[in-house]
Scaffold this motif. Sequence first.
Motif, mmCIF file in Angstrom:
data_model
loop_
_atom_site.group_PDB
_atom_site.id
_atom_site.type_symbol
_atom_site.label_atom_id
_atom_site.label_comp_id
_atom_site.label_asym_id
_atom_site.label_seq_id
_atom_site.Cartn_x
_atom_site.Cartn_y
_atom_site.Cartn_z
ATOM 1 N N THR A 207 0.839 -1.201 0.000
ATOM 2 C CA THR A 207 0.000 0.000 0.000
ATOM 3 C C THR A 207 0.876 1.254 0.000
ATOM 4 O OG1 THR A 207 -0.107 0.157 2.413
ATOM 5 C CG2 THR A 207 -1.774 -1.214 1.337
ATOM 6 N N LEU A 208 0.267 2.355 -0.452
ATOM 7 C CA LEU A 208 1.008 3.622 -0.508
ATOM 8 C C LEU A 208 1.521 4.019 0.874
ATOM 9 C CD1 LEU A 208 1.870 6.166 -2.125
ATOM 10 C CD2 LEU A 208 -0.359 7.150 -1.560
ATOM 11 N N ASP A 209 0.676 3.863 1.905
ATOM 12 C CA ASP A 209 1.111 4.315 3.237
ATOM 13 C C ASP A 209 2.206 3.425 3.825
ATOM 14 O OD1 ASP A 209 -1.028 2.422 3.514
ATOM 15 O OD2 ASP A 209 -1.161 2.908 5.634
ATOM 16 N N THR A 218 8.803 7.751 -3.281
ATOM 17 C CA THR A 218 7.829 8.820 -3.522
ATOM 18 C C THR A 218 6.542 8.210 -4.086
ATOM 19 O OG1 THR A 218 8.531 9.109 -5.805
ATOM 20 C CG2 THR A 218 9.690 10.432 -4.136
ATOM 21 N N ALA A 219 5.483 9.046 -4.179
ATOM 22 C CA ALA A 219 4.219 8.554 -4.749
ATOM 23 C C ALA A 219 4.438 8.104 -6.199
ATOM 24 C CB ALA A 219 3.157 9.640 -4.663
ATOM 25 N N ARG A 220 5.307 8.816 -6.920
ATOM 26 C CA ARG A 220 5.578 8.449 -8.322
ATOM 27 C C ARG A 220 6.302 7.092 -8.399
ATOM 28 N NH1 ARG A 220 5.248 10.405 -13.259
ATOM 29 N NH2 ARG A 220 6.764 9.587 -14.754
ATOM 30 N N GLU A 245 -5.545 7.918 0.269
ATOM 31 C CA GLU A 245 -5.734 8.308 -1.136
ATOM 32 C C GLU A 245 -6.984 9.178 -1.305
ATOM 33 O OE1 GLU A 245 -4.776 5.357 -0.089
ATOM 34 O OE2 GLU A 245 -3.206 4.551 -1.418
ATOM 35 N N GLY A 246 -7.947 9.062 -0.372
ATOM 36 C CA GLY A 246 -9.131 9.934 -0.430
ATOM 37 C C GLY A 246 -8.908 11.221 0.356
ATOM 38 N N GLU A 252 -2.209 12.354 -5.927
ATOM 39 C CA GLU A 252 -1.298 11.257 -6.281
ATOM 40 C C GLU A 252 -2.102 10.064 -6.787
ATOM 41 O OE1 GLU A 252 -0.940 13.215 -3.727
ATOM 42 O OE2 GLU A 252 1.174 13.838 -3.647
ATOM 43 N N PHE A 253 -3.245 9.817 -6.145
ATOM 44 C CA PHE A 253 -4.096 8.703 -6.577
ATOM 45 C C PHE A 253 -4.637 8.958 -7.988
ATOM 46 C CE2 PHE A 253 -8.487 6.849 -6.624
ATOM 47 C CZ PHE A 253 -8.074 5.545 -6.836
ATOM 48 N N SER A 254 -5.060 10.193 -8.234
ATOM 49 C CA SER A 254 -5.575 10.547 -9.561
ATOM 50 C C SER A 254 -4.484 10.341 -10.620
ATOM 51 C CB SER A 254 -6.050 12.007 -9.532
ATOM 52 O OG SER A 254 -6.555 12.354 -10.784
#
Length: 312
Positions: A207-209, A218-220, A245-246, A252-254
């Motif tokens: 997961t991102l977190d 990074t998010a990328r 992400e919300g 970043e999610f978009s």
Amino acid sequence: MVKDKVTGRLALKVDVDTLEGFCQGVPALLAVLEDHGVKASFFLALGADHSGRALLRIFRQRGFLEKMWRTRAPALYGVKTMLYGTLLPGPVIGAAAPGLAPRVAAAGHEVGLHGYNHVRWHDHLYHFSFDTVAREIAQAQETYTTLMKKPAYSFAAPGWQCSLSSRTALAAQHFLYASDTRGASPYFPAFGDTVTQVLEIPTTLPTLDELLGFQGCTARDFTSLVLARLEAGAPQVLTIHAEVEGGPFLNEFSRLLDRCQKRGVEFFRLEDWARELLKEPAALPVAQVNLRRLPGRAGRVACQGPLMGLPS
Ligand SMILES: [Zn+2]
């Protein structure tokens, strides 16, 4: 626009843990998903938000404080959320916005359950009696049925914590499938010699977190990792959080969705995959469930272990 060839299939599993995630994160995610024409699978914790009690994990779980610090948890969850169930009473999530879950379903998304009291399940599941865990699931189902006028088919365990008791209770309450573990591909979970009867579709990606800020990620970088895994061909399941992400990571999610769509990634709902897989259940393997530590996550989570072959 001519798309590149399809480079993979991705299911978005959206966990909603808190009141803030439900009331703020879910509408924000709905808007982004609609912009992209993507359908996802939402899993809602509908009972009391006792997020403040999760802070007690500081004393119990290796890595919890480090993760809180790295992910800037107060910014992610808000100070109020971090006091629910301790200094502030825990509000009941489902009752706070009764029209919201039906709105998610009306937009074409799957809506399943993410337990009743998220923190209680996450922290105490392994001390629950069978009756306690069955009641926790039944309370969630009752709230869901009141809101949605029909029962939920799917369940995603809070904090990826599941046990023989919880899986047996899901079977007794007729769930179609669950997504309780981390793993590689769908299977029927076994605990020791006991094979359980509800199909498991595990989360296959980190997961991102977990990864954000971990060794400079990074998010990328995270999106690049997701795309690389999709390219290998097998369908992937990504868990996102309404609070992450919300929330502060909505842009970043978009961008993750943009990059996936540029590469021709197809999105699917877990429920649709479950129905497809269950046309031929004998073709699905059995695997042990083990508790393991994962990079960037505090405590241990239920993971798909060694395969035990096809069910007899
Ligand atoms: Zn959760």
